[in-house]
Write an enzyme that holds these catalytic residues in place. Structure first.
Site, mmCIF file in Angstrom:
data_model
loop_
_atom_site.group_PDB
_atom_site.id
_atom_site.type_symbol
_atom_site.label_atom_id
_atom_site.label_comp_id
_atom_site.label_asym_id
_atom_site.label_seq_id
_atom_site.Cartn_x
_atom_site.Cartn_y
_atom_site.Cartn_z
ATOM 1 N N LYS A 177 0.875 -1.180 0.000
ATOM 2 C CA LYS A 177 0.000 0.000 0.000
ATOM 3 C C LYS A 177 0.908 1.226 0.000
ATOM 4 O O LYS A 177 1.529 1.571 1.002
ATOM 5 C CB LYS A 177 -0.929 0.037 1.220
ATOM 6 N N GLU A 251 10.014 1.025 10.407
ATOM 7 C CA GLU A 251 11.136 1.954 10.185
ATOM 8 C C GLU A 251 10.572 3.359 10.335
ATOM 9 O O GLU A 251 9.738 3.773 9.526
ATOM 10 C CB GLU A 251 11.703 1.763 8.768
ATOM 11 N N CYS A 285 14.529 10.613 6.815
ATOM 12 C CA CYS A 285 14.459 10.094 8.178
ATOM 13 C C CYS A 285 15.814 10.173 8.879
ATOM 14 O O CYS A 285 15.895 10.400 10.068
ATOM 15 C CB CYS A 285 13.953 8.661 8.160
ATOM 16 N N GLU A 389 11.049 15.584 15.299
ATOM 17 C CA GLU A 389 11.385 15.511 13.879
ATOM 18 C C GLU A 389 10.597 16.571 13.123
ATOM 19 O O GLU A 389 9.367 16.564 13.135
ATOM 20 C CB GLU A 389 11.045 14.114 13.352
HETATM 21 P P1 NAD Z 1 2.956 8.558 7.941
HETATM 22 O O1 NAD Z 1 3.232 7.751 9.147
HETATM 23 O O2 NAD Z 1 1.981 9.661 8.032
HETATM 24 O O3 NAD Z 1 2.426 7.612 6.746
HETATM 25 C C1 NAD Z 1 3.162 6.503 6.290
HETATM 26 C C2 NAD Z 1 2.235 5.530 5.580
HETATM 27 O O4 NAD Z 1 1.313 4.996 6.526
HETATM 28 C C3 NAD Z 1 1.384 6.136 4.465
HETATM 29 O O5 NAD Z 1 1.295 5.189 3.415
HETATM 30 C C4 NAD Z 1 0.037 6.331 5.129
HETATM 31 O O6 NAD Z 1 -1.034 6.314 4.196
HETATM 32 C C5 NAD Z 1 -0.029 5.137 6.051
HETATM 33 N N1 NAD Z 1 -0.862 5.294 7.253
HETATM 34 C C6 NAD Z 1 -1.199 6.448 7.893
HETATM 35 N N2 NAD Z 1 -1.909 6.161 9.010
HETATM 36 C C7 NAD Z 1 -1.994 4.805 9.071
HETATM 37 C C8 NAD Z 1 -2.579 3.895 10.003
HETATM 38 N N3 NAD Z 1 -3.197 4.326 11.093
HETATM 39 N N4 NAD Z 1 -2.461 2.566 9.761
HETATM 40 C C9 NAD Z 1 -1.802 2.103 8.671
HETATM 41 N N5 NAD Z 1 -1.248 2.923 7.749
HETATM 42 C C10 NAD Z 1 -1.329 4.250 7.951
HETATM 43 O O7 NAD Z 1 4.381 9.083 7.429
HETATM 44 P P2 NAD Z 1 4.723 9.996 6.175
HETATM 45 O O8 NAD Z 1 4.358 11.397 6.452
HETATM 46 O O9 NAD Z 1 4.205 9.343 4.941
HETATM 47 O O10 NAD Z 1 6.329 9.850 6.129
HETATM 48 C C11 NAD Z 1 7.196 10.623 6.887
HETATM 49 C C12 NAD Z 1 7.740 9.804 8.043
HETATM 50 O O11 NAD Z 1 8.371 8.627 7.553
HETATM 51 C C13 NAD Z 1 8.819 10.548 8.807
HETATM 52 O O12 NAD Z 1 8.594 10.396 10.184
HETATM 53 C C14 NAD Z 1 10.109 9.832 8.404
HETATM 54 O O13 NAD Z 1 11.141 9.918 9.338
HETATM 55 C C15 NAD Z 1 9.627 8.445 8.222
HETATM 56 N N6 NAD Z 1 10.556 7.679 7.376
HETATM 57 C C16 NAD Z 1 11.347 6.728 7.974
HETATM 58 C C17 NAD Z 1 12.274 6.007 7.221
HETATM 59 C C18 NAD Z 1 13.128 4.939 7.850
HETATM 60 O O14 NAD Z 1 13.657 4.095 7.120
HETATM 61 N N7 NAD Z 1 13.297 4.904 9.156
HETATM 62 C C19 NAD Z 1 12.405 6.268 5.858
HETATM 63 C C20 NAD Z 1 11.591 7.248 5.282
HETATM 64 C C21 NAD Z 1 10.661 7.946 6.054
#
Ligand code: NAD
Length: 496
Positions: A177, A251, A285, A389
């Site tokens: 997804k 992650e 991240c 962050e």
């Molecule tokens: P997010 O947590 O808002 O969303 C991530 C994904 O989860 C999206 O596909 C979203 O549609 C889905 N989602 C949202 N709520 C959900 C729920 N309750 N249940 C299941 N799925 C759900 O994050 P974002 O804004 O898309 O990304 C930014 C974040 O990602 C930052 O915190 C960044 O640090 C982190 N990130 C981490 C890594 C790593 O490898 N550690 C890499 C890239 C980004």
């Protein structure tokens, strides 16, 4: 390539969406509509998990020799390699990543990921005899099952392929997804998967929001959830997986420290931080957004950083010269602007950028989701701008006294993902690196290898991606004892 924006790839087949719900994809540079993409709902997720389950339970995929799976994944890697520029352009147009970064660090990193996983799968002993205290036994490695993968938008292809490739190599079927904030690149990847032709049911790629994500996480047909995103959502997902006893790797976010030692060459250091701290517009991240500066050289560090940041080319992400593009969307820009105000309110000093400078007054960046690259000085590590962050081009410079204090401050974070040490003294770097509670540390650089474990401590997540350690996350272990030694030898072969 024409993307199939009204369909989902379900079990390898293009399938019309069940509803007319759409995501309007806008350019973060100027707001124009790039495309409209069908939004998957819970029924689409249910269908995808259903076919993945059948493929796993009854199909050939998990039972075929690992070398045959690797051949198909290898074909996907090859196909991917022929569309790198198209992929880079798509990513930059939808999430604002500077095209130079998209070529190198987004699409360009994916072939390296594939290579790391293919090498790891080739070296994996899927079954091996082990001498135990109870005689020779058989250790068998097999696929964890049906995988539900949920990804963020900032480095969208890396995040998907870091789950898709190892899952497939291990013999899993998978439902991806993808993020609604970066849907187009996911559709291009889905097109490639379709062209390569995986067995029916094995791969689904859909674009959906939180509701689709929740449905996937809580689905009884899913054996493992692989998530990349915010720590807040990761926490929710891990708790659902805990309740269901679904395997999961998460992650999550970071607030990594770049530690500048008192002997560092400042020119080289700030040149390195242009990437380490500001890569992908600071939407990374592992970005080094806390700069720890020795008190004896604090003013010099701030001055050098300001001089460096003042030369950033901010503008259209599709322009080759651009170093900082727009943030992904208005929501993210508003969030970063709010942090700029929070920093000022906490007493941090704006050395360059800041809330007043945001939304540049002239040039190409007057429209779109731009935030001026910002350096906060006089920051205390306890401030919110040092602990939370921000996910934008914003760094906080924090003073320290001595290497032990630097280590203490670097570790004083709920996160523990990346980090870097800038020094002329390799021995000091090695000693300091060993004191840090974080997943990846660069010395005079930051650029984790695509075949070394990627992941973090504490609120940065649970698990590791990339290479052999990333592949192991998709493998379950079975020990078989009581077999006669000749049978163990007979069944010990590199493929299941
Ligand atoms: P997010 O947590 O808002 O969303 C991530 C994904 O989860 C999206 O596909 C979203 O549609 C889905 N989602 C949202 N709520 C959900 C729920 N309750 N249940 C299941 N799925 C759900 O994050 P974002 O804004 O898309 O990304 C930014 C974040 O990602 C930052 O915190 C960044 O640090 C982190 N990130 C981490 C890594 C790593 O490898 N550690 C890499 C890239 C980004």
């Amino acid at each position: 390539m024409n993307l199939r924006t009204t369909e989902h790839l379900i079990g390898g087949r293009w399938t019309p969406a069940t509803t007319t719900d759409q995501i309007v994809v806008r350019s973060p540079h100027d707001g124009h509509v790039l495309d409209r993409v069908a939004l998957a709902n819970t029924a689409d997720i249910d269908r995808a998990v259903g076919v993945a389950r059948s493929a796993f339970d009854q199909g050939d995929w998990p039972r075929m020799p690992a070398s045959e799976r690797a051949a198909l994944v290898g074909r996907l890697a090859q196909r991917y390699g022929s569309s790198l520029e198209e992929m880079a352009q798509l990513i930059s147009s939808e999430n604002g990543s500077p095209i130079s970064f998209s070529r190198l660090g987004q699409a360009g990193a994916v072939p390296l990921l594939f290579t790391g996983f293919l090498d790891a799968a080739g070296a994996m002993a899927w079954e091996e005899p082990v001498e135990t205290m109870f005689g020779t036994q058989l250790l068998r490695r097999q696929a964890v099952g049906v995988v539900g993968a949920i990804t963020a938008w900032n480095v969208p292809q890396i995040l998907i392929v870091a789950k898709l490739a190892p899952a497939l190599l291990a013999g899993c079927s998978i439902v991806v997804k993808a993020s609604p904030d970066a849907p187009l690149d996911a559709l291009l990847l889905a097109e490639m998967v379709h062209e390569v032709g995986f067995p029916s049911g094995v791969v689904s790629i859909v674009v959906g929001g939180a509701a689709a994500g929740r449905a996937l996480v809580d689905h009884a047909g899913v054996d493992k959830v692989a998530f990349t995103g915010s720590s807040a959502v990761g926490r929710e997902i891990a708790s659902v997986c805990g309740r269901n006893l679904t395997r999961c790797s998460v992650e999550l976010g970071g607030k990594s420290a770049a530690i500048i030692l008192d002997d560092a060459d400042l020119d080289r250091t700030v040149a390195g931080l242009r990437f380490a701290s500001f890569m992908n517009n600071g939407q990374a991240c592992a970005a080094q957004t806390r700069v720890l500066a020795p008190r004896s050289r604090y003013d010099d560090v701030v001055e050098a950083l300001v001089a460096s940041v003042s030369t950033f080319v901010v503008g259209d992400p599709l322009d080759d010269a651009t170093e900082i593009g727009p943030l992904v969307n208005e929501r993210q820009r508003d969030r970063v602007e709010e942090y700029l105000r929070i920093g000022v309110g906490e007493g941090a000093v704006v050395a360059i950028g800041g809330p007043a400078a945001t939304r540049p007054a002239d040039g190409p960046a007057t429209t779109g989701c731009y935030v001026a690259p910002t350096v906060f000085a006089e920051v205390d590590n306890a401030m919110r701008v040092a602990q939370e962050e921000i996910f934008g081009p914003v760094v906080a410079v924090i003073p320290y006294d001595g290497d032990a204090d630097a280590a203490r401050l670097a570790n004083q974070s709920v996160y523990g993902l990346g980090g870097s040490i800038w020094t002329a003294d390799q021995d000091r770097a090695a000693a300091l690196a060993r004191r840090l509670r974080t997943g990846m540390i660069g010395v005079n650089q930051f650029g984790p290898s695509t075949d070394m474990p990627f992941g973090g401590f504490k609120a940065s997540g649970i698990g590791r991606e990339y290479g052999a350690h990333g592949l192991a996350e998709y493998v379950e272990l079975t020990t078989i004892h009581g077999l006669k030694a000749d049978r163990i030898q007979a069944s010990s072969r590199p493929t299941p």
